[in-house]
Design a protein around this motif. Structure first.
Motif, short mmCIF file in Angstrom:
data_model
loop_
_atom_site.label_atom_id
_atom_site.label_comp_id
_atom_site.label_asym_id
_atom_site.label_seq_id
_atom_site.Cartn_x
_atom_site.Cartn_y
_atom_site.Cartn_z
N ILE A 36 5.51 4.24 -0.41
CA ILE A 36 5.44 5.45 0.42
C ILE A 36 4.74 6.10 -1.64
O ILE A 36 4.39 7.07 -1.99
CB ILE A 36 6.33 6.66 0.47
N LEU A 37 6.06 5.76 -2.77
CA LEU A 37 5.83 6.11 -3.92
C LEU A 37 5.01 5.30 -4.83
O LEU A 37 4.45 6.09 -5.68
CB LEU A 37 7.53 5.47 -4.50
N ILE A 38 4.65 4.17 -3.98
CA ILE A 38 3.20 3.48 -5.24
C ILE A 38 2.38 4.03 -4.27
O ILE A 38 1.31 4.07 -5.65
CB ILE A 38 3.47 2.14 -5.12
N SER A 39 2.42 4.38 -3.79
CA SER A 39 0.50 5.34 -2.86
C SER A 39 0.52 6.28 -3.57
O SER A 39 -0.35 6.35 -4.10
CB SER A 39 0.64 5.15 -1.50
N GLY A 40 1.53 6.96 -4.09
CA GLY A 40 2.13 8.76 -4.46
C GLY A 40 1.04 8.35 -5.69
O GLY A 40 0.73 9.52 -6.17
N CYS A 41 1.50 7.26 -6.50
CA CYS A 41 1.35 7.43 -7.71
C CYS A 41 -0.25 6.78 -8.49
O CYS A 41 -0.64 6.74 -8.89
CB CYS A 41 2.18 5.89 -8.18
N PHE A 42 -0.81 5.85 -7.28
CA PHE A 42 -1.78 5.92 -7.28
C PHE A 42 -2.80 6.55 -7.01
O PHE A 42 -4.41 6.44 -6.82
CB PHE A 42 -2.13 4.82 -6.63
N ARG A 101 -5.21 10.33 -7.07
CA ARG A 101 -5.89 10.60 -8.23
C ARG A 101 -5.57 11.63 -8.78
O ARG A 101 -5.60 11.55 -9.60
CB ARG A 101 -7.19 11.50 -6.95
N SER A 102 -4.19 12.53 -8.46
CA SER A 102 -3.85 13.49 -9.97
C SER A 102 -2.69 13.05 -9.68
O SER A 102 -2.04 14.09 -10.80
CB SER A 102 -3.98 15.09 -7.99
N PHE A 103 -2.28 12.14 -9.61
CA PHE A 103 -0.62 12.05 -10.17
C PHE A 103 -1.18 11.18 -11.92
O PHE A 103 -1.76 10.49 -12.22
CB PHE A 103 0.11 10.59 -9.33
N THR A 104 -0.60 12.20 -12.89
CA THR A 104 -0.55 11.10 -14.07
C THR A 104 1.07 11.34 -14.88
O THR A 104 0.59 10.96 -16.06
CB THR A 104 -1.34 12.86 -14.97
#
Length: 63
Positions: free
Chosen positions: A27-33, A35-38
């Motif tokens: 979940i954390l890794i997919s959230g980091c990838f 499109r809006s996570f900078t």
């Protein structure tokens, strides 16, 4: 009934580690990838308080 081997402590610990963290890590890794996570400080803070803390609080205890 066939005798099943008793797993060692190291095997049980590795199994617990993998199963305790594979879904929260996914979940954390997919959230980091996404499109809006900078990785801005406010996004990191929101990620930790919104995802990591609840994962730790509601993670079921090991058997």
């Amino acid at each position: 009934m066939a005798d099943t081997p008793v797993p060692s402590r190291a095997t049980r610990a590795l199994h617990l580690l993998v199963h305790a963290f594979h879904m929260p890590a996914f979940i954390l890794i997919s959230g980091c990838f996404s499109r809006s996570f900078t990785a801005r400080p406010h996004q990191i803070r929101r990620l930790v308080t919104g995802v990591a803390v609840p994962c730790v609080v509601f993670e079921p205890p090991p058997r």
